[in-house]
Write a protein that holds these residues in place. Structure first.
Motif, mmCIF file in Angstrom:
data_model
loop_
_atom_site.group_PDB
_atom_site.id
_atom_site.type_symbol
_atom_site.label_atom_id
_atom_site.label_comp_id
_atom_site.label_asym_id
_atom_site.label_seq_id
_atom_site.Cartn_x
_atom_site.Cartn_y
_atom_site.Cartn_z
ATOM 1 N N GLY A 1 24.416 129.313 -19.189
ATOM 2 C CA GLY A 1 25.072 128.999 -20.275
ATOM 3 C C GLY A 1 24.030 129.278 -21.607
ATOM 4 N N PHE A 2 22.244 128.416 -21.396
ATOM 5 C CA PHE A 2 21.253 128.498 -22.305
ATOM 6 C C PHE A 2 21.572 130.044 -22.122
ATOM 7 C CE2 PHE A 2 18.599 125.796 -23.535
ATOM 8 C CZ PHE A 2 17.006 126.805 -23.373
ATOM 9 N N ARG A 3 21.021 130.433 -21.520
ATOM 10 C CA ARG A 3 20.264 131.792 -21.357
ATOM 11 C C ARG A 3 21.121 132.770 -21.905
ATOM 12 N NH1 ARG A 3 18.257 129.806 -17.218
ATOM 13 N NH2 ARG A 3 16.134 130.232 -16.571
ATOM 14 N N GLU A 4 22.391 132.732 -21.918
ATOM 15 C CA GLU A 4 23.815 133.118 -23.114
ATOM 16 C C GLU A 4 23.624 132.448 -24.515
ATOM 17 O OE1 GLU A 4 28.046 133.392 -22.376
ATOM 18 O OE2 GLU A 4 27.565 131.993 -23.842
ATOM 19 N N ALA A 5 22.891 131.838 -24.767
ATOM 20 C CA ALA A 5 22.915 130.617 -26.063
ATOM 21 C C ALA A 5 22.066 131.806 -26.527
ATOM 22 C CB ALA A 5 23.338 129.518 -26.492
ATOM 23 N N LEU A 6 20.631 131.998 -25.902
ATOM 24 C CA LEU A 6 19.415 132.198 -26.318
ATOM 25 C C LEU A 6 19.398 134.027 -26.895
ATOM 26 C CD1 LEU A 6 16.640 130.332 -24.437
ATOM 27 C CD2 LEU A 6 17.917 130.230 -26.916
ATOM 28 N N GLY A 7 20.485 134.444 -25.475
ATOM 29 C CA GLY A 7 20.912 135.581 -25.689
ATOM 30 C C GLY A 7 20.163 136.675 -26.795
#
Ligand code: GZL
Length: 354
Positions: free
Chosen positions: A212-218
């Motif tokens: 989820g963290f990586r998706e938000a920073l995408g």
């Protein structure tokens, strides 16, 4: 006249007796029916003779048996989770058989098998990792014992092996952490060097909080995760791994994203021993929302904490009772959660229950 009265009186008495017999018969059947419907009633007619009719009809429910395989006692979150389950079972009059596996999946599987042998009514499992559960869940199904999955998720090819999942949306927790960081750094230019302390390898909160963290920073290329390692959700490992990050990168870290508060507390010790200021030189984002984390936010050493609520006990016992009454449950029962920051920590800390 008199004879007529005698005959009529005699008939009236006979009719009344017949009515009494009929009414007694109906009450008797109703009692039997009640017993048949509820199934789990063991002593329908209370021993004390001074109970009135209404009480007589109210069945006494036996206490149901819940076997709970708790994954460990690795963090403050876990201790609060166990306490919530114990208190809610006591409150609901449910007999709790709790086994602490100290983060061993093998011990969890052994515990579930012992619950099956003891013939509990329901089994609940907080799985330490996502995989390796289908065989033991099939044993529970063969024994006719329903299974609840608590806190962490399982990876299953057959979703009928469990009744419902009661816990958090870890992926959304990761997104909330990522969205906070984007907002916190909106005025910064250049590369943002991020270190990540992951939870237990293979555990759903670790996998999903990272995802989820990586998706938000995408799409933000300046957001660069330069270090990521598991510290198993414990404070001691959090300190050790953060120390190694600081030495490897010579302190050139802008942000720490920790998958739980215990690891963040350990990391704060390492940052201070390295000579840097946590919350200022290194922005720290954590997950769980323990009282200690709130106190660190008030001290300015943690900048944001995403809440992960461990107080699952009431939802679990409600699910057990509804299951025992033959009701169907939703496949997921998710706890609503939010993010707190160093700005909001002061007014929230007194509300923290764990
Ligand atoms: C999350 C839970 C995690 C916590 C940690 O629901 O499984 O395990 O975030 C705990 O603190 O060890």
């Amino acid at each position: 006249m008199r004879r007529t009265l005698e005959i009529r009186y005699g008939k009236a008495v006979g009719l009344a007796m017949l009515m009494l017999v009929l009414v007694a018969g109906i009450i008797g059947c109703k009692t039997d029916e009640t017993e048949k419907i509820s199934g789990n009633v063991v002593n329908q007619t209370p021993s004390s003779s001074n109970r009135n009719d209404e009480e007589e009809a109210e069945p006494l429910r036996r206490s149901f048996k819940l076997g709970f395989s708790q994954l460990g006692s690795e963090s403050d979150w876990r201790l609060a989770n166990t306490k919530s389950i114990r208190e809610a079972a006591n409150e609901a009059g449910i007999q709790l058989f709790l086994e602490n596996a100290e983060q061993s999946q093998e011990k969890q599987i052994e515990a579930v098998r012992s619950f099956i042998d003891q013939g509990v009514d329901v089994i609940a499992i907080a799985p330490v990792v996502e995989t390796g559960w289908e065989p033991i869940l099939r044993e529970a199904r063969t024994a006719g014992i329903p299974v609840l999955i608590l806190d962490r998720k399982m990876e299953l090819s057959d979703q009928s092996l469990y009744v419902t999942f009661i816990g958090s949306d870890f992926y959304e927790e990761g997104r909330m952490a990522g969205r906070y960081l984007l907002d916190k750094m909106r005025d910064r230019s250049g590369e943002i060097r991020i270190a990540e302390l992951r939870g237990t390898e293979g555990a759903s909160p670790s996998i999903d909080r990272g995802g989820g963290f990586r998706e938000a920073l995408g799409e933000f290329k300046e957001m660069n995760i330069i270090a990521s390692e598991s510290a198993d959700f414990t404070q001691s490992r959090g300190k050790e791994v953060m120390k190694s990050f600081l030495e490897t990168h010579k302190g050139a870290i802008d942000v720490l994203y920790s998958h739980n508060d215990d690891m963040a507390l350990g990391a704060i010790e390492a940052v201070e021993e390295y000579g840097l200021q946590p919350g200022k030189d290194i922005i720290i984002i954590s997950v769980d929302g323990t009282r200690q984390a709130f106190e660190m936010m008030i001290e300015g050493k943690i900048n944001a904490v995403v809440e992960c609520n461990p107080m699952l006990g009431p939802n679990v016992m409600q699910a057990v009772l509804e299951l025992m009454e033959g009701r169907t449950l939703p496949k997921r029962i998710i706890t609503p959660e939010r993010i707190y920051t160093e700005v909001t920590a002061e007014r929230e800390v007194s509300n923290r229950k764990y």
